[in-house]
Design an enzyme around this catalytic site. Structure first.
Site, PDB file in Angstrom:
ATOM      1  N   ASP A 451       2.231  -2.939  -2.605  1.00 10.87           N
ATOM      2  CA  ASP A 451       3.280  -1.928  -2.534  1.00 10.87           C
ATOM      3  C   ASP A 451       4.621  -2.419  -2.953  1.00 10.87           C
ATOM      4  OD1 ASP A 451       4.113   0.695  -2.217  1.00 10.87           O
ATOM      5  OD2 ASP A 451       3.456   0.896  -0.142  1.00 10.87           O
ATOM      6  N   ASP A 519       2.527   9.557  -3.641  1.00 16.27           N
ATOM      7  CA  ASP A 519       2.638   9.987  -2.348  1.00 16.27           C
ATOM      8  C   ASP A 519       2.075  11.318  -2.022  1.00 16.27           C
ATOM      9  OD1 ASP A 519       2.428   7.291  -1.364  1.00 16.27           O
ATOM     10  OD2 ASP A 519       4.715   7.493  -0.819  1.00 16.27           O
TER      11      ASP A 519
HETATM   12  C1  DGJ Z   1       4.392   3.748   0.395  1.00 17.71           C
HETATM   13  C2  DGJ Z   1       2.552   4.017  -0.103  1.00 17.71           C
HETATM   14  O1  DGJ Z   1       2.809   4.972  -1.371  1.00 17.71           O
HETATM   15  C3  DGJ Z   1       1.829   4.854   0.941  1.00 17.71           C
HETATM   16  O2  DGJ Z   1       0.760   5.025   0.373  1.00 17.71           O
HETATM   17  C4  DGJ Z   1       1.644   3.905   2.035  1.00 17.71           C
HETATM   18  O3  DGJ Z   1       0.908   2.736   1.752  1.00 17.71           O
HETATM   19  C5  DGJ Z   1       3.286   3.364   2.672  1.00 17.71           C
HETATM   20  N1  DGJ Z   1       4.134   2.867   1.363  1.00 17.71           N
HETATM   21  C6  DGJ Z   1       2.972   2.390   3.711  1.00 17.71           C
HETATM   22  O4  DGJ Z   1       4.509   1.885   4.150  1.00 17.71           O
END
Ligand code: DGJ
Length: 696
Positions: A451, A519
């Site tokens: 991430d 997301d």
């Molecule tokens: C952002 C990601 O897009 C989410 O799926 C998740 O992993 C969060 N970060 C966790 O902090």
């Protein structure tokens, strides 16, 4: 195939349906000749013989015709290359040599004053119409360092047409890759990122059509950049109507790197594609090229995963993850992923980033016992990491406050309570390698979700004499780290995530197995996001989760499990709901959908994708075709006036064959499906269906 004609000064690169040609004049000007349908060497020679268009006062004879316009001399278009020393700015080229290496043409130019070599690389592989272009710039002299202000990967020149239209994929967090089409007018349209990562705001891709191309018909040009840091694509329509598209690293022309004698810079690839089969045909060509030549291990099917992020957030424990894993396994899930909050003091987004050892209260014996249980349940085990970041409240930052990007004496701006590590530093690179290699060596991890949750704001590097190089070197270090980890742990798959789809591009895709699309897991919003995403990238890399209803993350919208599953089944299926709250009936229904997904997965992940109807309100649908099989996924947002939704005219099937609906046994004639369409039976609001067909 590359043909060299006209005393070796004209080159034609040809793929299955298209050709690309360039020509070196007697004055050593390197000109673009052709990009479009296949032509012969003789055609290219005829084009080269046409000579320049009439000259106009105040206009340059080179503008709009050069293969790679640079800064310097009689040029007024946006330059792809800009170089300076303290005394001389711009370049003046002499042709040095041209050579063909298999499917790659290299043309080398030299600037004697700077002591600079520029090599233009063009590659067209036999199985694709995608042309890969990049440049290498080398300081060959012994004079002062050269400052590379800008070095675009390519300039693409399109033929003159009336009424060019520009397609782009714009967005923001939770609304990535939305397709927009607009008329192109004179001047310049610039898209890009100044953020240090690809960004949610634009996918590094544009497409142009001039004669009203449709999904299935018409001429479409596309260009896509493979770079995961700041970038820019500029689309210029020149006064005579010619369109030129430049693209490369960095948003501005304020300096990428300094080259000392002997040093080189190689740009990322800026790929181009011409297709006369409409937007759908162009997408399928892009998909096939990425699966054959970009995405690692693309022939492997991606497993169905479970991830509890939306359900549990930062509040996780080993016991809770084990309970979720058991439910996920019973549903048919194949990969169980522990998201954020398993490490350091990470019980909220305020602490722990940078400390990549399991949180002792949450995982007293490390991740091993959970990984073992997950493996015992027949699933792979995955973890989340965000290696490029650090919380101020972490052991790493307390030990190395100088390891973050910062300007001396200025505030260190925190987004999501985190700072960006300066990956251009070798000590930071080695630290991350040690941490991640150690983690993957000590725990049986099969999958890493990588991430990146904030943009660069303070890209300073105290003590370094050319600090702005960190923008480029951060990305090079990220790529090197991923490459090294993949080489050392070849069985581990990686997902690129950046707060959803903030880092999706051909560069990251060449070293990751899939991407987190957004997301936003609302199944209706996702249809538009997926519609945009598949303009360029294949469903094989497009991760999609089924989460809870009402939607917790964004909008509280209610949707059926059916609608959520069919939406997520259009890509790499995942489940992300709180399974401890799902009823026995829901769990049983989910099991059936997962089973169905596994049946259609070969088509979805490796078939040809046809977007039958765009998600613009009523009925939308995609179809995947592989060999004798085809599957249609269709969604009805809302039925109006009791009318039956329109039939779906299928694509990519044989008009002379009959097709059996594998679930109902009904037989359909290919010609009828193609011309009159398939009745979906959808009704009411938010209905969805999967129709599987096989040649009878
Ligand atoms: C952002 C990601 O897009 C989410 O799926 C998740 O992993 C969060 N970060 C966790 O902090």
């Amino acid at each position: 195939m590359i043909e060299s004609v006209g005393k070796g000064r004209t080159w034609v690169l040809s793929g299955p349906t298209s050709s690309y040609a360039l020509h070196l004049t007697d004055d050593d000007d390197l000109l673009h000749l052709h990009w479009g349908p296949r032509i012969s060497g003789a055609d290219a020679e005829a084009l080269a013989a046409q000579g320049p268009p009439p000259s106009w006062p105040f206009e340059s004879q080179l503008d709009g015709r050069e293969e790679y316009p640079v800064e310097g001399g009689p040029r007024f278009v946006r330059p792809a290359l800009s170089v300076r020393t303290p005394e001389v700015r711009g370049t003046e080229w002499c042709f040095a040599e041209a050579a063909v290496y298999g499917d790659e043409l290299r043309v080398r130019l030299a600037d004697a004053v700077h002591g600079l070599d520029l090599t233009l690389h063009h590659r067209m592989r036999d199985d694709t119409d995608v042309i890969e272009r990049w440049v290498t710039v080398t300081h060959t002299g012994d004079g002062p360092d050269l400052e590379l202000l800008r070095a675009d990967a390519a300039a693409w020149t399109l033929p003159r047409r009336d009424g060019w239209r520009l397609s782009q994929l714009h967005g923001r967090w939770a609304a990535e890759s939305l397709l927009v089409r607009s008329e192109l007018t004179y001047g310049e349209k610039v898209i890009g990122s100044r953020r240090g990562h690809t960004g949610h705001q634009h996918l590094p891709w544009v497409a142009l059509d001039a004669e009203g191309a449709t999904e299935e018909r018409g001429e479409v040009y596309g260009c896509a950049l493979g770079w995961s840091g700041s970038w820019r694509i500029s689309v210029q329509q020149l006064p005579d109507g010619v369109v030129q598209i430049t693209g490369g690293v960095g948003h501005d022309d304020s300096g990428l790197l300094r080259l000392a004698p002997g040093q080189s810079y190689t740009s990322p690839v800026f790929a181009g594609l011409w297709s006369d089969k409409g937007f759908g045909g162009a997408s399928r060509a892009w998909h096939a090229w990425q699966l054959a030549h970009v995405v690692p291990d693309a022939a492997a099917e991606r497993p169905v995963l479970y991830n509890s992020w939306e359900a549990t957030g930062f509040d996780i424990s080993e016991k809770q993850q084990r309970a979720l894993a058991r439910r996920a396994a019973a549903m048919g899930v194949e990969l169980f992923v522990v998201d954020d909050a398993w490490f350091g003091q990470r019980t909220s987004d305020r602490a722990g980033l940078g400390d990549w050892t399991p949180n002792p209260e949450r995982f007293p014996d490390g991740l091993g016992p959970l990984a073992d249980e997950v493996h015992g349940l027949g699933m792979q085990f995955g973890i989340w990491v965000e290696p490029e970041m650090v919380n101020a409240d972490s052991d790493l930052y307390r030990a190395h406050p100088d390891w973050v990007q910062h300007h001396p004496g200025r505030a260190r701006i925190e987004f999501r309570n985190q700072l960006v590590l300066n990956l251009a530093r070798e000590d930071v690179q080695e630290y991350l390698w040690g941490q991640l290699d150690g983690l993957l060596s000590s725990t049986p991890v099969d999958y890493v979700k990588w991430d990146f949750n904030r943009c660069f704001t303070d890209a300073g590097w105290p003590g370094e004499d050319y600090p702005q190089k960190l923008w480029v070197e951060h990305v090079h270090a990220l790529y090197a780290l991923l490459d090294r980890l993949r080489a050392a742990h070849p069985s581990v798959a990686f997902e690129s995530c950046s707060g959803g789809g903030g880092r999706i591009d051909l560069g990251i895709l060449s070293r990751t197995d899939q991407v987190w699309t957004s997301d936003n897991t609302d199944p209706l919003d996702r249809l538009a996001i997926q519609h945009g995403f598949t303009q360029l990238h294949p469903a094989r890399v497009m991760a999609a989760w089924v989460t809870d209803s009402p939607n917790v993350q964004l909008n509280g919208r209610f949707s059926t499990l059916r609608f959520r599953f069919v939406s997520a089944m259009a890509g790499v299926l995942g489940v992300g709901g709180d399974l401890t709250e799902w009823t026995e009936e829901e769990l049983a229904e989910a099991r059936v959908w997962v089973e169905l997904y596994k049946k259609i997965r070969p088509l979805v992940q490796h078939g040809e994708l046809y977007r039958l109807r765009a998600p613009e309100g009523g009925l939308s649908a995609v179809q995947y075709v592989k060999g004798d099989e085809s599957v249609v996924l269709a969604w009805l947002q809302a039925q109006h006036y009791g009318e039956q939704p329109p039939r779906l005219r299928l694509r990519g099937i044989d008009s002379a064959a009959a097709y059996e609906d594998l679930d109902t046994g009904a037989l359909h004639r290919g010609s009828v499906l193609l011309h009159h369409g398939l009745h979906t039976g959808l009704k009411g609001d938010m209905d969805a269906t999967v129709i599987r067909l096989r040649r009878h």
